[in-house]
Design a protein around this motif. Structure first.
Motif, PDB file in Angstrom:
ATOM      1  N   PRO A  88       9.329 -17.453 -18.275  1.00 42.76           N
ATOM      2  CA  PRO A  88       8.975 -18.851 -18.000  1.00 42.76           C
ATOM      3  C   PRO A  88       9.730 -19.851 -18.860  1.00 42.76           C
ATOM      4  CG  PRO A  88       7.010 -17.484 -18.066  1.00 42.76           C
ATOM      5  CD  PRO A  88       8.135 -16.640 -18.565  1.00 42.76           C
ATOM      6  N   VAL A  89      10.021 -19.485 -20.100  1.00 43.32           N
ATOM      7  CA  VAL A  89      10.766 -20.383 -20.990  1.00 43.32           C
ATOM      8  C   VAL A  89      12.259 -20.309 -20.701  1.00 43.32           C
ATOM      9  CG1 VAL A  89      11.366 -20.859 -23.396  1.00 43.32           C
ATOM     10  CG2 VAL A  89       9.001 -20.305 -22.784  1.00 43.32           C
ATOM     11  N   PHE A  90      12.795 -19.119 -20.583  1.00 36.58           N
ATOM     12  CA  PHE A  90      14.242 -18.970 -20.381  1.00 36.58           C
ATOM     13  C   PHE A  90      14.703 -19.594 -19.068  1.00 36.58           C
ATOM     14  CE2 PHE A  90      14.747 -14.905 -23.179  1.00 36.58           C
ATOM     15  CZ  PHE A  90      14.466 -15.654 -24.304  1.00 36.58           C
ATOM     16  N   GLU A  91      13.849 -19.502 -18.043  1.00 39.58           N
ATOM     17  CA  GLU A  91      14.249 -20.012 -16.729  1.00 39.58           C
ATOM     18  C   GLU A  91      14.289 -21.542 -16.663  1.00 39.58           C
ATOM     19  OE1 GLU A  91      12.703 -16.351 -13.863  1.00 39.58           O
ATOM     20  OE2 GLU A  91      11.435 -18.112 -14.181  1.00 39.58           O
ATOM     21  N   ARG A  92      13.813 -22.210 -17.678  1.00 43.55           N
ATOM     22  CA  ARG A  92      13.923 -23.670 -17.699  1.00 43.55           C
ATOM     23  C   ARG A  92      15.381 -24.109 -17.864  1.00 43.55           C
ATOM     24  NH1 ARG A  92       9.585 -24.726 -22.462  1.00 43.55           N
ATOM     25  NH2 ARG A  92       7.748 -23.731 -21.521  1.00 43.55           N
ATOM     26  N   ASP A  93      16.139 -23.317 -18.609  1.00 44.04           N
ATOM     27  CA  ASP A  93      17.484 -23.736 -18.996  1.00 44.04           C
ATOM     28  C   ASP A  93      18.594 -22.804 -18.526  1.00 44.04           C
ATOM     29  OD1 ASP A  93      16.814 -26.042 -20.897  1.00 44.04           O
ATOM     30  OD2 ASP A  93      15.617 -24.411 -21.727  1.00 44.04           O
ATOM     31  N   PHE A  94      18.224 -21.637 -17.987  1.00 44.64           N
ATOM     32  CA  PHE A  94      19.238 -20.629 -17.690  1.00 44.64           C
ATOM     33  C   PHE A  94      19.034 -19.984 -16.327  1.00 44.64           C
ATOM     34  CE2 PHE A  94      18.945 -20.810 -22.304  1.00 44.64           C
ATOM     35  CZ  PHE A  94      20.284 -20.930 -22.658  1.00 44.64           C
ATOM     36  N   ARG A  95      20.128 -19.559 -15.759  1.00 44.45           N
ATOM     37  CA  ARG A  95      20.130 -18.609 -14.654  1.00 44.45           C
ATOM     38  C   ARG A  95      20.009 -17.240 -15.302  1.00 44.45           C
ATOM     39  NH1 ARG A  95      18.862 -17.902  -9.395  1.00 44.45           N
ATOM     40  NH2 ARG A  95      20.516 -17.028  -8.112  1.00 44.45           N
ATOM     41  N   VAL A  96      18.880 -16.586 -15.154  1.00 42.32           N
ATOM     42  CA  VAL A  96      18.574 -15.367 -15.898  1.00 42.32           C
ATOM     43  C   VAL A  96      18.945 -14.135 -15.071  1.00 42.32           C
ATOM     44  CG1 VAL A  96      16.790 -14.026 -17.055  1.00 42.32           C
ATOM     45  CG2 VAL A  96      16.723 -16.530 -17.142  1.00 42.32           C
ATOM     46  N   LEU A  97      19.740 -13.280 -15.670  1.00 41.06           N
ATOM     47  CA  LEU A  97      20.156 -12.020 -15.044  1.00 41.06           C
ATOM     48  C   LEU A  97      19.558 -10.871 -15.838  1.00 41.06           C
ATOM     49  CD1 LEU A  97      21.860 -10.214 -13.171  1.00 41.06           C
ATOM     50  CD2 LEU A  97      23.792 -10.580 -14.732  1.00 41.06           C
ATOM     51  N   ARG A  98      18.622 -10.151 -15.222  1.00 39.81           N
ATOM     52  CA  ARG A  98      18.064  -8.940 -15.821  1.00 39.81           C
ATOM     53  C   ARG A  98      18.615  -7.724 -15.087  1.00 39.81           C
ATOM     54  NH1 ARG A  98      11.999  -9.585 -14.929  1.00 39.81           N
ATOM     55  NH2 ARG A  98      12.723 -10.912 -13.219  1.00 39.81           N
ATOM     56  N   TYR A  99      18.769  -6.628 -15.796  1.00 40.53           N
ATOM     57  CA  TYR A  99      19.321  -5.419 -15.176  1.00 40.53           C
ATOM     58  C   TYR A  99      18.621  -4.184 -15.733  1.00 40.53           C
ATOM     59  CZ  TYR A  99      21.886  -4.479 -19.505  1.00 40.53           C
ATOM     60  OH  TYR A  99      22.209  -4.207 -20.814  1.00 40.53           O
ATOM     61  N   ASP A 100      18.726  -3.092 -15.008  1.00 44.02           N
ATOM     62  CA  ASP A 100      18.179  -1.809 -15.443  1.00 44.02           C
ATOM     63  C   ASP A 100      19.308  -0.863 -15.820  1.00 44.02           C
ATOM     64  OD1 ASP A 100      15.394  -2.264 -15.033  1.00 44.02           O
ATOM     65  OD2 ASP A 100      15.643  -1.956 -12.880  1.00 44.02           O
ATOM     66  N   HIS A 101      19.149  -0.157 -16.934  1.00 43.32           N
ATOM     67  CA  HIS A 101      20.109   0.890 -17.291  1.00 43.32           C
ATOM     68  C   HIS A 101      20.092   2.003 -16.232  1.00 43.32           C
ATOM     69  CE1 HIS A 101      20.638  -0.885 -21.232  1.00 43.32           C
ATOM     70  NE2 HIS A 101      19.351  -0.781 -21.492  1.00 43.32           N
TER      71      HIS A 101
END
Length: 245
Positions: free
Chosen positions: A33-46
């Motif tokens: 919720p905080v990171f998405e205010r300022d960033f396009r967030v890319l999460r990935y799985d190993h």
């Protein structure tokens, strides 16, 4: 291509989030919720974790980091900020050291550049190949948190990780030595240690901070998955760093 999830404003700067061994993109739920205010967030799985396809080991950390570079190239992201927990942090150090032009800012949580000995990781790899990830879930997850923190969901999640992929990642950790690349990291770097972390104790992160130019170290009241156990503190430290405060 490893499994990934994009969220946040499409035109914002990109922030990549890397997970610890045995976890998935859900590891970062408290920060989103905080990171998405300022960033396009890319999460990935190993490899072999979450939605990523299983793979046959042994791997080296180089292989896991190159998976991320391949993903960034596929998505057309030339330069990103990166935060990682444990194994995810090791991938971040590799990227920032080997491809400094790709990493803008770096956040490292409960991680290390080297382990004292390879033996525990090689033994764990052998155990998982023989008996599966479920056989180690309770023991491993008990070290992720201080006593009393709920662990059932994390044990269940670890038990779903592909056995061979997990063992291959253990072998990557057994061979880990990122110390030679630390002085090459140009990205402004913040480190967060868990005061009660037995897996990567604060002195492991201090050793990194002492070598990475300009790095800052914070210690929070948590064990290994500090971004879960001390979510508000870690979110604030990382967010302030990422936005340049």
């Amino acid at each position: 291509m490893i499994h990934h999830v994009l969220s946040g404003p499409p035109d914002a700067p990109v922030l990549v989030l890397g997970n610890s061994l045995g976890t998935t993109t859900a590891l970062w739920d408290a920060q989103l919720p905080v990171f998405e205010r300022d960033f396009r967030v890319l999460r990935y799985d190993h490899r072999g974790h979450g939605g990523s396809a299983p793979a046959t080991g042994p791997f080296r950390l180089d292989d896991l980091a190159e998976d991320v570079l391949e993903l960034l190239d596929h998505l057309g992201f030339a330069r990103v900020s990166y935060c990682g927990v444990s194994l995810g942090g090791m991938v971040g150090m590799w990227l920032a050291g080997h491809a400094p032009e790709r990493v803008d800012r770096l956040g490292l949580v409960c991680t290390t550049a080297v382990f004292p000995t390879a033996r525990p990781w090689l033994e764990r790899a052998a155990t998982v190949r023989a008996h599966g990830t479920a056989s180690i879930a309770a023991q491993v997850v008990s070290r992720w948190f201080t006593p009393g923190h709920p662990t059932a969901a994390h044990e269940a999640g670890l038990s779903t990780v592909d056995d061979e992929s997990y063992a291959g990642c253990c072998e990557a950790l057994a061979a880990l030595d990122l110390r030679p690349v630390l002085p090459a990291i140009e990205a402004p770097t913040v480190l967060v240690a868990g005061r009660h972390d037995l897996a990567t104790p604060p002195e492991s992160l201090r050793a990194i901070a002492d070598v990475v130019p300009g790095a800052a170290l914070h210690v929070v009241e948590a064990a290994h998955l500090a971004n879960v156990e001390a979510a508000d503190d870690v979110t604030g430290i990382l967010h302030d760093h990422l936005v340049g405060r």
